[in-house]
Design a protein around this motif. Sequence first.
Motif, short mmCIF file in Angstrom:
data_model
loop_
_atom_site.label_atom_id
_atom_site.label_comp_id
_atom_site.label_asym_id
_atom_site.label_seq_id
_atom_site.Cartn_x
_atom_site.Cartn_y
_atom_site.Cartn_z
N LEU A 92 0.84 -1.20 0.00
CA LEU A 92 0.00 0.00 0.00
C LEU A 92 0.87 1.25 0.00
CD1 LEU A 92 -2.87 1.29 0.35
CD2 LEU A 92 -2.41 1.24 2.81
N ASP A 93 0.47 2.21 -0.82
CA ASP A 93 1.10 3.53 -0.83
C ASP A 93 -0.01 4.57 -0.65
OD1 ASP A 93 2.74 5.70 -1.09
OD2 ASP A 93 3.00 5.53 -3.26
N ASN A 94 -0.20 4.99 0.58
CA ASN A 94 -1.31 5.89 0.91
C ASN A 94 -0.89 7.33 0.71
OD1 ASN A 94 -3.77 6.85 1.92
ND2 ASN A 94 -2.95 6.98 3.99
N LYS A 95 -1.60 8.05 -0.16
CA LYS A 95 -1.33 9.46 -0.40
C LYS A 95 -2.40 10.36 0.23
CE LYS A 95 2.23 8.54 -2.98
NZ LYS A 95 2.22 8.78 -4.43
N MET A 96 -3.34 9.77 0.95
CA MET A 96 -4.38 10.55 1.61
C MET A 96 -3.92 10.93 3.02
SD MET A 96 -6.60 10.61 -0.78
CE MET A 96 -8.03 11.31 0.05
N ILE A 97 -4.56 11.95 3.59
CA ILE A 97 -4.26 12.35 4.96
C ILE A 97 -4.80 11.29 5.91
CG2 ILE A 97 -4.61 14.11 6.72
CD1 ILE A 97 -4.87 16.17 4.54
N ASP A 98 -3.93 10.73 6.71
CA ASP A 98 -4.33 9.65 7.62
C ASP A 98 -5.03 10.23 8.84
OD1 ASP A 98 -4.63 7.07 8.27
OD2 ASP A 98 -2.56 6.68 8.85
N TYR A 99 -5.90 9.44 9.45
CA TYR A 99 -6.64 9.89 10.63
C TYR A 99 -7.07 8.66 11.42
CZ TYR A 99 -10.73 8.63 7.80
OH TYR A 99 -11.63 7.96 7.03
N PRO A 100 -7.41 8.79 12.71
CA PRO A 100 -7.77 7.63 13.54
C PRO A 100 -9.21 7.18 13.31
CG PRO A 100 -7.82 9.61 14.87
CD PRO A 100 -7.32 10.03 13.51
N ILE A 101 -9.40 5.89 13.48
CA ILE A 101 -10.73 5.27 13.38
C ILE A 101 -10.96 4.49 14.67
CG2 ILE A 101 -12.19 3.66 12.11
CD1 ILE A 101 -10.57 4.35 9.62
N PRO A 102 -11.98 4.80 15.47
CA PRO A 102 -12.19 4.11 16.75
C PRO A 102 -12.52 2.63 16.55
CG PRO A 102 -13.43 6.17 16.65
CD PRO A 102 -12.93 5.90 15.27
N THR A 103 -12.47 1.90 17.66
CA THR A 103 -12.75 0.47 17.64
C THR A 103 -14.19 0.21 17.21
OG1 THR A 103 -11.15 0.14 19.42
CG2 THR A 103 -12.75 -1.62 19.03
N GLY A 104 -14.36 -0.68 16.24
CA GLY A 104 -15.68 -1.08 15.79
C GLY A 104 -16.41 -0.06 14.95
N ALA A 105 -15.75 1.02 14.54
CA ALA A 105 -16.44 2.04 13.75
C ALA A 105 -16.61 1.64 12.29
CB ALA A 105 -15.69 3.37 13.84
N PHE A 106 -15.75 0.75 11.80
CA PHE A 106 -15.79 0.39 10.38
C PHE A 106 -15.97 -1.13 10.25
CE2 PHE A 106 -13.42 -1.21 6.67
CZ PHE A 106 -14.21 -0.68 5.67
N SER A 107 -16.78 -1.52 9.30
CA SER A 107 -16.97 -2.95 9.01
C SER A 107 -17.54 -3.09 7.61
CB SER A 107 -17.90 -3.61 10.04
OG SER A 107 -19.19 -3.04 9.96
N TYR A 108 -17.36 -4.27 7.02
CA TYR A 108 -17.99 -4.59 5.76
C TYR A 108 -18.28 -6.09 5.73
CZ TYR A 108 -13.38 -6.22 4.18
OH TYR A 108 -12.18 -6.87 4.05
N THR A 109 -19.20 -6.47 4.90
CA THR A 109 -19.60 -7.87 4.78
C THR A 109 -19.63 -8.27 3.32
OG1 THR A 109 -21.95 -7.25 4.75
CG2 THR A 109 -20.98 -7.82 6.89
N ASN A 110 -19.17 -9.50 3.06
CA ASN A 110 -19.25 -10.13 1.75
C ASN A 110 -18.59 -9.28 0.65
OD1 ASN A 110 -19.94 -12.30 0.11
ND2 ASN A 110 -21.91 -11.41 -0.48
N LEU A 111 -17.36 -8.88 0.89
CA LEU A 111 -16.60 -8.11 -0.09
C LEU A 111 -15.23 -8.75 -0.29
CD1 LEU A 111 -17.28 -4.35 0.81
CD2 LEU A 111 -18.25 -5.68 -1.07
N THR A 112 -14.78 -8.75 -1.52
CA THR A 112 -13.42 -9.21 -1.81
C THR A 112 -12.44 -8.10 -1.45
OG1 THR A 112 -13.60 -8.39 -4.08
CG2 THR A 112 -14.24 -10.69 -3.67
N PRO A 113 -11.14 -8.43 -1.33
CA PRO A 113 -10.18 -7.37 -0.97
C PRO A 113 -10.16 -6.20 -1.95
CG PRO A 113 -9.20 -9.53 -0.65
CD PRO A 113 -10.53 -9.76 -1.30
N ALA A 114 -10.28 -6.47 -3.24
CA ALA A 114 -10.26 -5.37 -4.22
C ALA A 114 -11.48 -4.48 -4.07
CB ALA A 114 -10.18 -5.94 -5.63
N ALA A 115 -12.66 -5.08 -3.92
CA ALA A 115 -13.88 -4.29 -3.76
C ALA A 115 -13.88 -3.54 -2.44
CB ALA A 115 -15.10 -5.20 -3.87
N ALA A 116 -13.36 -4.16 -1.37
CA ALA A 116 -13.32 -3.49 -0.07
C ALA A 116 -12.37 -2.30 -0.09
CB ALA A 116 -12.89 -4.49 1.01
#
Length: 575
Positions: free
Chosen positions: A373-397
């Motif tokens: 990964l080469d991230n060019k966006m401004i990074d920021y914190p994400i709290p525990t359990g704030a993000f999730s996804y279901t039934n997605l491949t790595p590319a789609a996610a």
Amino acid sequence: MIELRFKQRYSPEIITPPIKLRFNIDHVEPELKSIGVDFQLNWLSQELIIQSKDLYWHNQKVGTEINIASTREKLATALFNFDWQYTALITAQTSAVWGNSGYVSNVIKMPYKIITAIEYNEKDFNWLTQLSVEHTEFKQLWNSSELLKTVRELHWHVKPLLESRELVIHYGETDKEYICYWRNHPFKGYVNLEFTAAATSQNGRLVMRFNNPDKICYWGLPGGLVRGDDDVPTIDRKIPIEPQIRNTYIMQPTINCVRVFDDVKILISSVNYSVSRSQFSATANLKFCSRIDLERALDQELKISINGYDFYVICEQPSTSKRFANSSYSASCRGRFALLSAPYARATNYANPTAKTLAGIMSDILVNTGWSLDNKMIDYPIPTGAFSYTNLTPAAALLSVAKSVGAMLDIDNANKTVSVIPSWPVMPWDTENAICDVILNDSIILEHNTSQTISQEHNAIFVRGEQQGVACKIKRAGTLGDQFANDVVDTLITHNQAARQRGTCELANSGKKQNTTIRTKLLDDLPPIRPGMLVGVTYSNSTYKATCDSMDISASINNSGAITVSQTIKVISNV
């Protein structure tokens, strides 16, 4: 209790003390070697009295003898002896010698927080200092009477010669981090105490509590009190790609296709390769020269070289067309990053079990995939359990995460690197102040077609998160911020920087746009124009700058063996 009585006056002729005390102590033979210790204590009080204490060590027994002598007028001697006898005298002596007369070099280092590589040293300070310290004397004087005096001296002899002192300040780029400061209160606080009754004796206490002042944190570059990165203008130090203007262009196009794992050559008659900002993988269409070439390429990774530029695809869906005395074999392909999508990768579920950053979540998606990964966006914190996804491949996610913060995926298939960059690296209303990535002129533009799309323009938008998110109003700089777009709600909007990046992308998508399709050449000094690049166009007495939205490269071989290669780009600009 022992009572001592003296019946006669002391006489100088009597040198034997009146009382002798002897103690016999059983002695246990020590295992280690014996050590002799000599301790002597002398003092003066009126008339001179000498008292000595001797320690001796022997094998058989320990004899202890105490002699007490008393005197009133003249000098008398008092002895206090411990007689330890041993065949050989062992002396242990500890001495501390402290001195230095040589050269002393002092180096003062001021390390700054440097995460990236040091570019150069900004300043060196050298100076010569000569120090001559002869000695340092420390005395303790103790006078309790005229005859009692104790003096302690510590001599410290150091004569250093300081040759040079070097101060190095490293200068270089640093990573962004959270900068926090306490907000100043508008007025000074005070406490008013009122006593309405007389004082009484009580065991209670008065408790006073004061709240901490508000703490403000923002994401930016450390090292100063001036806030940065809020509205940083576009400052580019890049050199744009500008093909030379010539009277005649001599073209020698080439097409080559090989299988990646064994370099077996695949014969193709035409290829069409395209990629856009909204895709996570490029698409391609290949036309093979024979059925054998199709069978060799099916379900394999292919490397296609067009005019020296390499493109990696996976041959997936074959198709065959037959008619009288003519058969054609072709297949649709996708870029190398498609290996992280269906049917090559299974769909999974994910939820961040611990607090992470945006880059940390995207790294979790790519773990054990062989891609970096080469991230060019401004990074920021994400709290525990704030993000999730279901039934997605790595590319789609990964594409879903990128779109949540207004970004797109820039795939480097050769090095297996995924770059997450802004969908609008340069805002469409700020292109006049930016340096182009590529400059195209009339001499290399083969076709130029334009069209316009009309949509409502917005200068403000509300971007919100969910349970653990934030709500922010994003306003275009220099406007009133009174024309609102539809609200955006996303689980990854957990910080002001996330809302700012997503809101900026939404405002850039609004407004009246001019879509321009340009067909140009693929030269040594004109590489493939990638989506997201800022393109400067000079055509038919008009000059403008636009952002590349998609790129399409086509190459074909006719029946006579002539090769035709061109690239077609679609650019978008504000009207």
